[in-house]
Design a protein around this motif. Structure first.
Motif, PDB file in Angstrom:
ATOM      1  N   PHE A 179      -6.731   2.399  -6.480  1.00  0.00           N
ATOM      2  CA  PHE A 179      -7.220   3.588  -5.783  1.00  0.00           C
ATOM      3  C   PHE A 179      -7.271   3.348  -4.278  1.00  0.00           C
ATOM      4  O   PHE A 179      -6.761   4.151  -3.485  1.00  0.00           O
ATOM      5  CB  PHE A 179      -8.615   3.944  -6.314  1.00  0.00           C
ATOM      6  CG  PHE A 179      -9.216   5.162  -5.685  1.00  0.00           C
ATOM      7  CD1 PHE A 179      -8.953   6.432  -6.179  1.00  0.00           C
ATOM      8  CD2 PHE A 179     -10.056   5.047  -4.586  1.00  0.00           C
ATOM      9  CE1 PHE A 179      -9.506   7.555  -5.585  1.00  0.00           C
ATOM     10  CE2 PHE A 179     -10.620   6.166  -3.997  1.00  0.00           C
ATOM     11  CZ  PHE A 179     -10.342   7.423  -4.494  1.00  0.00           C
ATOM     12  N   ASP A 180      -7.893   2.244  -3.869  1.00  0.00           N
ATOM     13  CA  ASP A 180      -8.049   1.958  -2.447  1.00  0.00           C
ATOM     14  C   ASP A 180      -6.707   1.820  -1.731  1.00  0.00           C
ATOM     15  O   ASP A 180      -6.587   2.176  -0.557  1.00  0.00           O
ATOM     16  CB  ASP A 180      -8.861   0.676  -2.247  1.00  0.00           C
ATOM     17  CG  ASP A 180     -10.322   0.842  -2.641  1.00  0.00           C
ATOM     18  OD1 ASP A 180     -10.765   1.993  -2.782  1.00  0.00           O
ATOM     19  OD2 ASP A 180     -11.009  -0.188  -2.832  1.00  0.00           O
ATOM     20  N   ARG A 181      -5.695   1.310  -2.448  1.00  0.00           N
ATOM     21  CA  ARG A 181      -4.408   1.024  -1.808  1.00  0.00           C
ATOM     22  C   ARG A 181      -3.332   2.052  -2.150  1.00  0.00           C
ATOM     23  O   ARG A 181      -2.170   1.870  -1.801  1.00  0.00           O
ATOM     24  CB  ARG A 181      -3.955  -0.385  -2.208  1.00  0.00           C
ATOM     25  CG  ARG A 181      -4.931  -1.469  -1.703  1.00  0.00           C
ATOM     26  CD  ARG A 181      -4.529  -2.859  -2.184  1.00  0.00           C
ATOM     27  NE  ARG A 181      -3.119  -3.088  -1.914  1.00  0.00           N
ATOM     28  CZ  ARG A 181      -2.314  -3.823  -2.710  1.00  0.00           C
ATOM     29  NH1 ARG A 181      -2.799  -4.378  -3.797  1.00  0.00           N
ATOM     30  NH2 ARG A 181      -1.055  -3.985  -2.387  1.00  0.00           N
ATOM     31  N   ASN A 182      -3.727   3.128  -2.828  1.00  0.00           N
ATOM     32  CA  ASN A 182      -2.779   4.200  -3.157  1.00  0.00           C
ATOM     33  C   ASN A 182      -1.561   3.686  -3.922  1.00  0.00           C
ATOM     34  O   ASN A 182      -0.413   4.046  -3.620  1.00  0.00           O
ATOM     35  CB  ASN A 182      -2.331   4.939  -1.890  1.00  0.00           C
ATOM     36  CG  ASN A 182      -3.363   5.934  -1.403  1.00  0.00           C
ATOM     37  OD1 ASN A 182      -3.465   7.035  -1.924  1.00  0.00           O
ATOM     38  ND2 ASN A 182      -4.143   5.517  -0.419  1.00  0.00           N
ATOM     39  N   ILE A 183      -1.810   2.851  -4.920  1.00  0.00           N
ATOM     40  CA  ILE A 183      -0.729   2.315  -5.741  1.00  0.00           C
ATOM     41  C   ILE A 183      -0.553   3.187  -6.981  1.00  0.00           C
ATOM     42  O   ILE A 183      -1.514   3.450  -7.703  1.00  0.00           O
ATOM     43  CB  ILE A 183      -1.022   0.856  -6.154  1.00  0.00           C
ATOM     44  CG1 ILE A 183      -1.002  -0.052  -4.921  1.00  0.00           C
ATOM     45  CG2 ILE A 183      -0.008   0.369  -7.187  1.00  0.00           C
ATOM     46  CD1 ILE A 183      -1.421  -1.482  -5.214  1.00  0.00           C
ATOM     47  N   ALA A 184       0.664   3.626  -7.218  1.00  0.00           N
ATOM     48  CA  ALA A 184       0.972   4.444  -8.391  1.00  0.00           C
ATOM     49  C   ALA A 184       1.462   3.553  -9.529  1.00  0.00           C
ATOM     50  O   ALA A 184       2.046   2.488  -9.305  1.00  0.00           O
ATOM     51  CB  ALA A 184       2.040   5.485  -8.044  1.00  0.00           C
ATOM     52  N   LEU A 185       1.245   4.015 -10.752  1.00  0.00           N
ATOM     53  CA  LEU A 185       1.684   3.293 -11.944  1.00  0.00           C
ATOM     54  C   LEU A 185       2.443   4.260 -12.836  1.00  0.00           C
ATOM     55  O   LEU A 185       1.906   5.283 -13.261  1.00  0.00           O
ATOM     56  CB  LEU A 185       0.473   2.726 -12.693  1.00  0.00           C
ATOM     57  CG  LEU A 185       0.755   1.892 -13.946  1.00  0.00           C
ATOM     58  CD1 LEU A 185       1.451   0.592 -13.578  1.00  0.00           C
ATOM     59  CD2 LEU A 185      -0.540   1.608 -14.700  1.00  0.00           C
ATOM     60  N   ARG A 186       3.727   3.933 -13.085  1.00  0.00           N
ATOM     61  CA  ARG A 186       4.566   4.787 -13.926  1.00  0.00           C
ATOM     62  C   ARG A 186       5.400   3.898 -14.838  1.00  0.00           C
ATOM     63  O   ARG A 186       5.737   2.779 -14.478  1.00  0.00           O
ATOM     64  CB  ARG A 186       5.498   5.658 -13.067  1.00  0.00           C
ATOM     65  CG  ARG A 186       4.780   6.715 -12.243  1.00  0.00           C
ATOM     66  CD  ARG A 186       5.781   7.623 -11.549  1.00  0.00           C
ATOM     67  NE  ARG A 186       6.504   6.914 -10.498  1.00  0.00           N
ATOM     68  CZ  ARG A 186       6.102   6.870  -9.221  1.00  0.00           C
ATOM     69  NH1 ARG A 186       4.999   7.489  -8.848  1.00  0.00           N
ATOM     70  NH2 ARG A 186       6.808   6.212  -8.322  1.00  0.00           N
ATOM     71  N   ASP A 191       0.854  -1.194   0.000  1.00  0.00           N
ATOM     72  CA  ASP A 191       0.000   0.000   0.000  1.00  0.00           C
ATOM     73  C   ASP A 191       0.887   1.240   0.000  1.00  0.00           C
ATOM     74  O   ASP A 191       1.828   1.352   0.799  1.00  0.00           O
ATOM     75  CB  ASP A 191      -0.901   0.023   1.230  1.00  0.00           C
ATOM     76  CG  ASP A 191      -2.023  -1.004   1.160  1.00  0.00           C
ATOM     77  OD1 ASP A 191      -1.950  -1.914   0.309  1.00  0.00           O
ATOM     78  OD2 ASP A 191      -2.970  -0.906   1.969  1.00  0.00           O
ATOM     79  N   GLY A 192       0.584   2.172  -0.898  1.00  0.00           N
ATOM     80  CA  GLY A 192       1.401   3.372  -1.021  1.00  0.00           C
ATOM     81  C   GLY A 192       2.604   3.198  -1.926  1.00  0.00           C
ATOM     82  O   GLY A 192       3.372   4.139  -2.114  1.00  0.00           O
ATOM     83  N   GLY A 193       2.778   1.998  -2.487  1.00  0.00           N
ATOM     84  CA  GLY A 193       3.923   1.728  -3.347  1.00  0.00           C
ATOM     85  C   GLY A 193       3.649   2.083  -4.798  1.00  0.00           C
ATOM     86  O   GLY A 193       2.648   2.713  -5.135  1.00  0.00           O
ATOM     87  N   ALA A 194       4.563   1.670  -5.678  1.00  0.00           N
ATOM     88  CA  ALA A 194       4.443   2.018  -7.093  1.00  0.00           C
ATOM     89  C   ALA A 194       4.899   0.862  -7.961  1.00  0.00           C
ATOM     90  O   ALA A 194       5.754   0.054  -7.561  1.00  0.00           O
ATOM     91  CB  ALA A 194       5.261   3.268  -7.417  1.00  0.00           C
ATOM     92  N   ILE A 195       4.346   0.814  -9.154  1.00  0.00           N
ATOM     93  CA  ILE A 195       4.732  -0.155 -10.174  1.00  0.00           C
ATOM     94  C   ILE A 195       5.400   0.590 -11.316  1.00  0.00           C
ATOM     95  O   ILE A 195       4.857   1.565 -11.833  1.00  0.00           O
ATOM     96  CB  ILE A 195       3.502  -0.918 -10.707  1.00  0.00           C
ATOM     97  CG1 ILE A 195       2.808  -1.689  -9.587  1.00  0.00           C
ATOM     98  CG2 ILE A 195       3.896  -1.874 -11.840  1.00  0.00           C
ATOM     99  CD1 ILE A 195       1.432  -2.212  -9.964  1.00  0.00           C
ATOM    100  N   GLY A 196       6.577   0.142 -11.697  1.00  0.00           N
ATOM    101  CA  GLY A 196       7.244   0.651 -12.888  1.00  0.00           C
ATOM    102  C   GLY A 196       7.043  -0.368 -13.999  1.00  0.00           C
ATOM    103  O   GLY A 196       7.589  -1.464 -13.934  1.00  0.00           O
TER     104      GLY A 196
END
Length: 347
Positions: A284-291, A261-266
């Motif tokens: 959305f619920d887990r605040n996951i970013a996608l870049r 939660d709060g992490g990101a996927i590259g």
């Protein structure tokens, strides 16, 4: 000259094609010393990515400048240079902002009407914005040439994925995908200071390279079993930073489910053959970013080059089979059958 062409699925040929020549004042002609086969080339090889019969192929190469147009000032005849997998003018808004893959005048090697890297020579448009000069002495060092060749794509793409995922000192990083890009992402995460790097893969030869590159853990399971294994390794939380280097629906779903939660996927795996596996409500619920996306490797080469030259990083082990130009069709077959990780072509 001789160059690789694709005619139909599984029909690769090395044929005579016209020699490249300078057409525009900003062009250069580069005689290829090293090129390679990319995992993304296999989608064309298998017929999953459309190509015209006889189209050129190959987008990773380095070599010697043979000729330059009148306006080229950054390189000259005799220079050893590496080319990123797309050409770019270096001066448009996107290039100045570092997104060279969106260059207004850019293009992809092997596209219709352009030369491909898997040949004896290449016409390089916008040579000053595209090519990066290398030390001349590297031309006589086979290992260093192999390491430098990765800067044309897989090392820069792995770096792009690691940056997009937020790899940093103290982070736990997980890498989905044990191809050359995934392995270079392990190396990039290590270079960026990650404390723990979990490589997902079940091929021992590849996971051995992952460990050599800095992986602290290897997870051989796939799907739900992989998610469970990584959750167990991370006290149920998942990884701060996750690299997705495959491009399938299952790989993306795995990436989402192992992200803290709060992490990101590259993500740098070229999407193919399915949806993406993304559930925006979960993210959305887990605040996951996608870049991520297409890596602007021309922007990264100046940063990564010194570390390759001084041996701080050595991506050369991703090449486990070398062929001559006439052996390129066999190289494709070896990669398609997974008897080779990544094939280098030595001219």
């Amino acid at each position: 000259m001789r160059a690789t062409t694709i005619h139909a699925p599984f029909d690769m040929r090395v044929e005579d094609v016209p020699d490249p020549v300078v057409r525009n004042p900003g062009d250069a002609v580069v005689r290829v010393l090293r090129s390679c086969v990319c995992g993304s080339d296999l989608w064309a090889y298998r017929g999953e990515s459309a190509r015209q019969a006889g189209q050129r192929i190959g987008h990773e190469f380095l070599g010697i400048v043979e000729e330059t147009g009148a306006e080229v000032t950054g390189v000259r005849r005799g220079d050893l240079v590496v080319a990123p997998f797309m050409w770019s003018d270096g001066v448009c808004d996107h290039c100045r902002e570092g997104l060279t893959t969106s260059c207004e005048h850019g293009g992809f090697w092997g596209s219709v009407g352009s030369d491909g890297g898997q040949g004896e020579a290449v016409r390089v448009p916008f040579a000053d914005g595209t090519l990066v000069a290398l030390p001349a002495e590297a031309a006589s060092d086979d290992r260093l040439l192999a390491a430098l060749l990765t800067l044309s794509d897989v090392m820069g793409t792995g770096h792009h994925a690691a940056l997009g995922a937020g790899s940093r000192a103290g982070a736990t990083v997980a890498v989905v995908g044990d191809g050359a890009v995934g392995l270079c992402a392990v190396l990039a995460a290590k270079r960026l200071g990650a404390d723990r790097i979990i490589a997902l893969g079940r091929h021992e030869a590849r996971t051995d390279i992952a460990r050599r590159f800095g992986a602290t853990d290897v997870v051989a399971e796939r799907g739900d079993a992989a998610v469970e294994a990584i959750r167990e390794l991370t006290r149920g939380q998942g990884a701060h930073a996750v690299v997705e280097a495959v491009g399938t629906e299952q790989s993306m779903r795995t990436a989402v489910n192992i992200t803290r939660d709060g992490g990101a996927i590259g993500f740098v795996g070229v999407p193919h053959g399915s949806g993406t596996g993304l559930d925006l409500s979960v993210m959305f619920d887990r605040n996951i970013a996608l870049r991520g996306g297409v890596a602007p490797v021309r922007t990264y080469i100046p940063e990564l080059l010194p570390d390759v030259l001084d041996g701080t990083i050595d991506p050369s082990p991703v090449f486990d089979l070398t062929v001559g130009l006439e052996g390129v069709p066999d190289g494709y077959k070896a990669m398609d059958e997974r008897t080779a990780l990544k094939v280098m072509v030595a001219n």
